[in-house]
Design a protein around this motif. Structure first.
Motif, PDB file in Angstrom:
ATOM      1  N   LEU A  28      -5.237  68.187  69.143  1.00  0.00           N
ATOM      2  CA  LEU A  28      -4.456  67.569  70.223  1.00  0.00           C
ATOM      3  C   LEU A  28      -4.303  66.070  69.991  1.00  0.00           C
ATOM      4  O   LEU A  28      -3.230  65.502  70.231  1.00  0.00           O
ATOM      5  CB  LEU A  28      -5.133  67.832  71.568  1.00  0.00           C
ATOM      6  CG  LEU A  28      -5.097  69.261  72.092  1.00  0.00           C
ATOM      7  CD1 LEU A  28      -5.897  69.370  73.391  1.00  0.00           C
ATOM      8  CD2 LEU A  28      -3.661  69.717  72.323  1.00  0.00           C
ATOM      9  N   ALA A  29      -5.386  65.424  69.538  1.00  0.00           N
ATOM     10  CA  ALA A  29      -5.326  63.988  69.273  1.00  0.00           C
ATOM     11  C   ALA A  29      -4.337  63.684  68.156  1.00  0.00           C
ATOM     12  O   ALA A  29      -3.548  62.735  68.251  1.00  0.00           O
ATOM     13  CB  ALA A  29      -6.717  63.464  68.915  1.00  0.00           C
ATOM     14  N   VAL A 104      -6.474  57.730  73.008  1.00  0.00           N
ATOM     15  CA  VAL A 104      -6.782  58.985  72.312  1.00  0.00           C
ATOM     16  C   VAL A 104      -7.774  58.758  71.177  1.00  0.00           C
ATOM     17  O   VAL A 104      -8.731  59.527  71.005  1.00  0.00           O
ATOM     18  CB  VAL A 104      -5.483  59.631  71.780  1.00  0.00           C
ATOM     19  CG1 VAL A 104      -5.806  60.781  70.832  1.00  0.00           C
ATOM     20  CG2 VAL A 104      -4.638  60.140  72.936  1.00  0.00           C
ATOM     21  N   LEU A 105      -7.574  57.696  70.393  1.00  0.00           N
ATOM     22  CA  LEU A 105      -8.466  57.429  69.269  1.00  0.00           C
ATOM     23  C   LEU A 105      -9.874  57.059  69.737  1.00  0.00           C
ATOM     24  O   LEU A 105     -10.873  57.478  69.136  1.00  0.00           O
ATOM     25  CB  LEU A 105      -7.895  56.314  68.390  1.00  0.00           C
ATOM     26  CG  LEU A 105      -6.618  56.677  67.611  1.00  0.00           C
ATOM     27  CD1 LEU A 105      -6.156  55.497  66.768  1.00  0.00           C
ATOM     28  CD2 LEU A 105      -6.838  57.910  66.738  1.00  0.00           C
ATOM     29  N   LEU A 176       0.776  64.517  79.654  1.00  0.00           N
ATOM     30  CA  LEU A 176      -0.042  64.269  78.474  1.00  0.00           C
ATOM     31  C   LEU A 176      -1.359  63.600  78.832  1.00  0.00           C
ATOM     32  O   LEU A 176      -2.399  63.877  78.229  1.00  0.00           O
ATOM     33  CB  LEU A 176       0.739  63.411  77.475  1.00  0.00           C
ATOM     34  CG  LEU A 176       0.069  63.191  76.122  1.00  0.00           C
ATOM     35  CD1 LEU A 176      -0.215  64.520  75.440  1.00  0.00           C
ATOM     36  CD2 LEU A 176       0.946  62.315  75.251  1.00  0.00           C
ATOM     37  N   THR A 177      -1.345  62.745  79.836  1.00  0.00           N
ATOM     38  CA  THR A 177      -2.575  62.078  80.236  1.00  0.00           C
ATOM     39  C   THR A 177      -3.561  63.076  80.836  1.00  0.00           C
ATOM     40  O   THR A 177      -4.773  62.910  80.711  1.00  0.00           O
ATOM     41  CB  THR A 177      -2.287  60.962  81.250  1.00  0.00           C
ATOM     42  OG1 THR A 177      -1.636  61.523  82.376  1.00  0.00           O
ATOM     43  CG2 THR A 177      -1.393  59.903  80.646  1.00  0.00           C
ATOM     44  N   ALA A 181      -7.481  63.762  79.725  1.00  0.00           N
ATOM     45  CA  ALA A 181      -8.548  63.766  80.715  1.00  0.00           C
ATOM     46  C   ALA A 181      -9.257  65.115  80.749  1.00  0.00           C
ATOM     47  O   ALA A 181     -10.487  65.178  80.874  1.00  0.00           O
ATOM     48  CB  ALA A 181      -7.973  63.436  82.093  1.00  0.00           C
ATOM     49  N   ALA A 182      -8.494  66.208  80.636  1.00  0.00           N
ATOM     50  CA  ALA A 182      -9.096  67.537  80.660  1.00  0.00           C
ATOM     51  C   ALA A 182     -10.001  67.748  79.455  1.00  0.00           C
ATOM     52  O   ALA A 182     -11.075  68.356  79.557  1.00  0.00           O
ATOM     53  CB  ALA A 182      -8.001  68.603  80.694  1.00  0.00           C
ATOM     54  N   PHE A 183      -9.578  67.236  78.279  1.00  0.00           N
ATOM     55  CA  PHE A 183     -10.401  67.368  77.087  1.00  0.00           C
ATOM     56  C   PHE A 183     -11.725  66.633  77.253  1.00  0.00           C
ATOM     57  O   PHE A 183     -12.805  67.159  76.921  1.00  0.00           O
ATOM     58  CB  PHE A 183      -9.634  66.821  75.877  1.00  0.00           C
ATOM     59  CG  PHE A 183     -10.457  66.741  74.624  1.00  0.00           C
ATOM     60  CD1 PHE A 183     -10.676  65.521  74.003  1.00  0.00           C
ATOM     61  CD2 PHE A 183     -11.020  67.876  74.064  1.00  0.00           C
ATOM     62  CE1 PHE A 183     -11.442  65.434  72.854  1.00  0.00           C
ATOM     63  CE2 PHE A 183     -11.777  67.800  72.916  1.00  0.00           C
ATOM     64  CZ  PHE A 183     -11.989  66.578  72.311  1.00  0.00           C
TER      65      PHE A 183
END
Length: 206
Positions: A28-29, A104-105, A176-177, A181-183
């Motif tokens: 995903l990232a 993300v990173l 997408l945010t 957050a879910a991850f």
């Protein structure tokens, strides 16, 4: 005597679960970063720029009636294609993508370090708390700032298309945010769930 960390031996199922979760997160990232780079190229490449715009039930005509007759509907979202987007809006789009990639990173890096510790059998520790906290903060600011700069870009698109006669200030959170957050939330839950079990096992040996 106290210890700053809780250690134990992970079961094979735990290891597989953590590795799979991290693998999905990394995919995903990677997709997010590639998409952001493509978006930056499109934004800085000149020509028409597409901007996601949010509406507050603005009336619009859609050809969904009999034989394609126009019917008035309430418009919630639309993609605006603008050839003369103001510089401030272009900068906002660039900042938006930079924020997305940075968040993300950071999240991926912190959770990667966290997983390395988990695979060594250490779940609860001060260092891991820092990793989780840093990832959570990065995700939070991404959630807040990403739609903010997107909204600024959309306002510029509205101004360019309507010559400043249409105002539609709406702030929403992009899907997408929520994925990011879910991850973070899912991995953090997994980490502390496994950690609680290891701690119980350790306490049972004392």
């Amino acid at each position: 005597m106290s210890s700053s960390a809780t250690a134990g031996t992970l079961s094979q199922a735990d290891r597989i679960g953590v590795v799979v979760l991290v693998g999905v997160g990394l995919v995903l990232a990677a997709i997010t970063v590639v998409g952001a780079v493509i978006r930056l190229i499109e934004t800085l490449g000149g020509g028409r720029i597409e901007v996601l715009a949010e509406f507050a039930g603005t009336p619009a005509e859609a050809p969904i009636g009999v034989d394609g007759a126009p019917v008035t509907v309430a418009l919630d979202t639309a993609i605006l294609s603008v050839s003369d987007l103001p510089l401030a809006s272009v900068i906002s789009l660039v900042i938006q993508q930079v924020i997305l990639v940075a968040a993300v990173l950071i999240v991926a890096a912190m959770l990667g370090l966290l997983v390395l510790g988990i695979l060594r059998g250490i779940v609860f520790s001060a260092r891991h708390t820092v990793y989780v906290g840093t990832a959570s903060i990065a995700a939070f600011f991404g959630i807040v700032l990403y739609p903010f700069f997107g909204n600024m870009a959309a306002n510029g698109a509205f101004a360019a298309l309507s010559d400043g006669t249409f105002e539609n200030v709406i702030l929403t959170v992009q899907p997408l945010t929520f994925i990011v957050a879910a991850f973070v939330a899912a991995l953090a839950t997994t980490v502390f769930s496994v950690g609680a079990r290891l701690q119980r096992e350790t306490e049972g040996l004392v």
